[in-house]
Write a protein that holds these residues in place. Structure first.
Motif, PDB file in Angstrom:
ATOM      1  N   ALA A   1      24.330  18.847  54.066  1.00  0.00           N
ATOM      2  CA  ALA A   1      25.142  18.777  55.277  1.00  0.00           C
ATOM      3  C   ALA A   1      24.253  18.696  56.515  1.00  0.00           C
ATOM      4  O   ALA A   1      23.146  19.240  56.538  1.00  0.00           O
ATOM      5  N   PRO A   2      24.729  18.023  57.562  1.00  0.00           N
ATOM      6  CA  PRO A   2      23.978  18.020  58.822  1.00  0.00           C
ATOM      7  C   PRO A   2      23.961  19.407  59.440  1.00  0.00           C
ATOM      8  O   PRO A   2      24.898  20.192  59.259  1.00  0.00           O
ATOM      9  N   ALA A   3      22.892  19.715  60.159  1.00  0.00           N
ATOM     10  CA  ALA A   3      22.757  21.005  60.832  1.00  0.00           C
ATOM     11  C   ALA A   3      22.337  20.752  62.275  1.00  0.00           C
ATOM     12  O   ALA A   3      21.564  19.834  62.557  1.00  0.00           O
ATOM     13  N   ALA A   4      22.847  21.559  63.176  1.00  0.00           N
ATOM     14  CA  ALA A   4      22.526  21.451  64.594  1.00  0.00           C
ATOM     15  C   ALA A   4      21.943  22.764  65.081  1.00  0.00           C
ATOM     16  O   ALA A   4      22.608  23.803  65.020  1.00  0.00           O
ATOM     17  N   PHE A   5      20.702  22.714  65.549  1.00  0.00           N
ATOM     18  CA  PHE A   5      20.070  23.886  66.153  1.00  0.00           C
ATOM     19  C   PHE A   5      20.250  23.761  67.665  1.00  0.00           C
ATOM     20  O   PHE A   5      19.582  22.958  68.311  1.00  0.00           O
ATOM     21  N   ASP A   6      21.165  24.557  68.220  1.00  0.00           N
ATOM     22  CA  ASP A   6      21.583  24.424  69.611  1.00  0.00           C
ATOM     23  C   ASP A   6      21.276  25.716  70.361  1.00  0.00           C
ATOM     24  O   ASP A   6      21.638  26.803  69.909  1.00  0.00           O
ATOM     25  N   ASN A   7      20.596  25.598  71.511  1.00  0.00           N
ATOM     26  CA  ASN A   7      20.223  26.795  72.259  1.00  0.00           C
ATOM     27  C   ASN A   7      21.415  27.510  72.883  1.00  0.00           C
ATOM     28  O   ASN A   7      21.267  28.620  73.398  1.00  0.00           O
ATOM     29  N   HIS A   8      22.613  26.905  72.841  1.00  0.00           N
ATOM     30  CA  HIS A   8      23.816  27.605  73.278  1.00  0.00           C
ATOM     31  C   HIS A   8      24.370  28.524  72.179  1.00  0.00           C
ATOM     32  O   HIS A   8      25.267  29.325  72.449  1.00  0.00           O
ATOM     33  N   GLU A   9      23.827  28.376  70.976  1.00  0.00           N
ATOM     34  CA  GLU A   9      24.345  29.145  69.851  1.00  0.00           C
ATOM     35  C   GLU A   9      23.303  30.042  69.191  1.00  0.00           C
ATOM     36  O   GLU A   9      23.656  31.008  68.522  1.00  0.00           O
TER      37      GLU A   9
END
Length: 394
Positions: A188-196
């Motif tokens: 699955a795609p993963a998103a490393f987001d500094n808002h989370e």
């Protein structure tokens, strides 16, 4: 840098005044081609346009971290430091007088061969400050762990990022930053987001770990590969998560969906990579335009309903879905030179880097010279798309 006349800039403090509520920079993966993205950002920076969100994958995630992880006045310096660290002096062929007069040299074949040699030496020796070859890659026998299953060790990149990027600034600053990756176990795609969550060099390395060149990165009990394993174009993530804001989006594409049928196996492999890298972007933009038209049509339909229907919960839910605001998308697409080879992702020579940086700078200056880029699209229009090489498409 080349001179292009830009529209008059109106500033408020250190930033340019534009009618959009958000400005996003979307950065694709593409290895050594990523120097083009650095040139794009330099032109945006010089135009005093403030970026609110950077979303990138692979080399796009690296460039994005260098921008988000530094103060505005140091960003170009840090990008330059990185690209000069990972590139080498150009390969030089013998400078014989008889060679300079041959058609072979005049037709640009000399540059073609220096590029081939440069890419080959990178494959053998690695790129300084980026990756180094493993002495015994696990080709015929399993490694002791997934983090060793690759041709190259990416540890040098971690040291370079820790030197050039202020990760505290990424995590507490006002700019949103997202690096995309792929979960190796689930696919699955993963998103490393500094808002989370907090961002460290580990998330950037995960986003840049394209197999089999680089091994997956362990993070919180999972292993992650390059986001390009699923999709090399972060545009769909930006479309799905940009919120209820008018937006100016700079989409920086390192691969071109258009190309000629290949005549050899390396070119066939390259053509497949180009299609994989670019085609999903085109699908994303087509879906975005269709969705905007759907929302506008739904809004007009709901406005015609009797007043007593407006308080119905389902009608109110549908009304919420029509709130998406207009956007202008500026497509900046790297155009490969005729002397670039099928292994262009590994062509880390200093000359190639400078050429790509300049190309990104020039293309962006041309885009910023188009007045309509800074005009809000009509509400019924939904979205405008400007391709610097092909003009406007609606």
């Amino acid at each position: 840098m080349n001179s292009v006349n830009l529209p008059e800039i109106v500033t408020k403090g250190a930033s340019r005044v534009i009618p959009f509520e958000r400005v996003a920079l979307v950065l694709q993966g593409g290895g050594a081609l990523g120097a083009y993205q650095a040139g794009v950002y330099q032109a945006i920076h010089e135009a005093k346009i403030e970026i609110d969100w950077i979303c990138g994958t692979s080399i796009g995630g690296i460039n994005g971290a260098l921008i988000a992880g530094n103060r505005p006045e140091r960003r170009i310096e840090r990008l330059r430091d990185f690209w000069e660290t990972v590139t080498k002096a150009p390969v030089r062929l013998p400078n014989f007088s008889w060679f300079a007069d041959t058609p072979w040299a005049e037709n640009g074949d000399a540059r073609l061969w220096t590029n081939k040699i440069s890419a080959f030496t990178t494959m053998i020796n690695g790129a300084p400050g980026f990756f180094s070859p493993r002495p015994f890659p696990p080709i015929n026998s399993p490694a002791d762990g997934p983090e060793l299953a690759s041709y190259y060790d990416i540890t040098p990149l971690q040291d370079t990022l820790n030197r050039l990027v202020d990760f505290t600034l990424i995590n507490v600053g006002s700019m949103r930053f997202t690096a995309l990756a792929t979960n190796v176990r689930t696919g699955a795609p993963a998103a490393f987001d500094n808002h989370e969550r907090s961002i460290t060099s580990a998330q950037i390395l995960a986003s840049a770990s394209l197999p089999p060149s680089f091994a997956p990165m362990p993070i919180d009990g999972e292993y992650y590969w390059d986001g390009g394993v699923v999709s090399n174009s972060p545009m769909q993530f930006v479309i799905d998560n940009r919120g209820w804001h008018t937006a100016l989006v700079f989409q920086v594409d390192l691969w071109d969906a258009n190309g000629e049928p290949p005549l050899d196996i390396p070119s066939a492999n390259l053509r497949a990579m180009e299609i994989h890298g670019a085609s999903r972007l085109n699908v994303s933009l087509d879906q975005y335009k269709k969705m905007q038209k759907f929302r506008n049509a739904l809004r007009r339909f709901l406005e015609q309903l009797p007043e007593q229907c407006q308080t119905d919960p389902e009608v109110q839910f549908l009304s919420e879905q029509t709130r998406a605001k207009v956007a202008t998308i500026v497509q900046l697409k790297y155009q490969s030179d005729k002397f670039e080879t099928a292994s262009r992702m590994f062509e880390f020579s200093r000359r190639a880097m400078e050429d790509r940086w300049q190309a990104g700078y020039d293309d962006t200056r041309l885009a910023l010279a188009e007045p309509r880029v800074f005009e809000l699209p009509d509400g019924n229009e939904g979205a405008r798309i400007f391709d610097v090489h092909h003009g406007w498409s609606i």
